[in-house]
Design an enzyme around this catalytic site. Sequence first.
Site: not given
Length: 392
Positions: A96-98
């Site tokens: 997950p990046s945001s």
Amino acid sequence: MSTQHEAEAGPERLASALIENGALTSDWLPAFQAVPRYLFVPDTIWPGRGGMNRQSDRVIRADDPELWWRAVYTDAPITTQWDDGAYTGPGKGQTPSSSNSMPTMVFSMLDALSVEPGNRVLEIGTGTGWNAALLSHRLGAENVVTVEVDEASARDARARLNAAGFDPLAVVGDGAKGYPEGAPYDRVIATCSIGSVPREWIEQTTPGGVIVAPWGPTYGGEAVVRLTVAGDGTASGPFVGSSAFMRLRAQRKDLPSTQAYLGGMEWPADGAKSMTTLSPDDVGDWIHMFAIGVQVPGLFCRVRWGADGAYRLWLHDTDVTSWATADYEKGRTRYEVMQSGRRNLWDELEAAWRWWDRQGQPGFERFGLTVSGQGHTIWLDSPRNRVPTFPR
């Protein structure tokens, strides 16, 4: 949503829960009411679970509007992007990046920021834009600068902010560098975690100003720190509670593989065997990892699972000089340890855990951080009481 009543009840229930747990204070309640979370949640999401870094399956608003709405008004984080946007398919990506952060965490951190009328605020990590909107409502958009490294996220957040009637200065850039063109700031808040407080944040904050950021050592564990900036360029303050945020991109961990430590040999390679009474299962909680990590620089771990809940805990150092393993099986009271290299990593971990135990097993709130030209110093109860680090 199936009825207007449900649409209204969601925010009311969430507000009541946040007030009850102490996260949403009376001075932030008007912003909560005026800046609804749903305006800052994209149509495709992966709902999380409160207190856990785990995502549910993808939810698309058009396909299941009731489930989407329920996720928005649950006190849990919502993942909005995977793999820096590279992942686009069904299911989940790798990393997950945001996200749109857990509301309890959002308002707890805003409370710790202690904003006052007229304050200028720098936000690191625009994300979906909700935090910037809340700050804009409270302080005026002209007093808010928000920086986002991901161009697509920044574009979408700016559109949401404008649609909601807010126009803070939204910058695409590396948040580790702050935004010197808008300095000085009275407050700095990061919605991503760090392992080192960038000097730029301190330099861009006025003396007496406050920096609120999630901070954690390499080994793991993380908590929100509230730093007050002094006139001499140092910053110091306590941790105010546990957290779990995505890492600032400029500080993401790039850790070597386990095989890099074995020199082509199979485990146990040249490891020296010993036994311990400290269970590997007693050193893996978030506070354990934090207390160990701040004492043992450069330590990180991996887990290899076996049958029936058994596992092997691998310890490595970031300099790639040493490794250790500790084997856990249910029902045992003694555990086999193997160690190799310049450092005895299990011995260091065990000594760090036992130090924490002797201090009364302190929680995050008893720890603090001081940042100076000499680096980062972790302390317990008082800046005068430095936490010991290895080598000792």
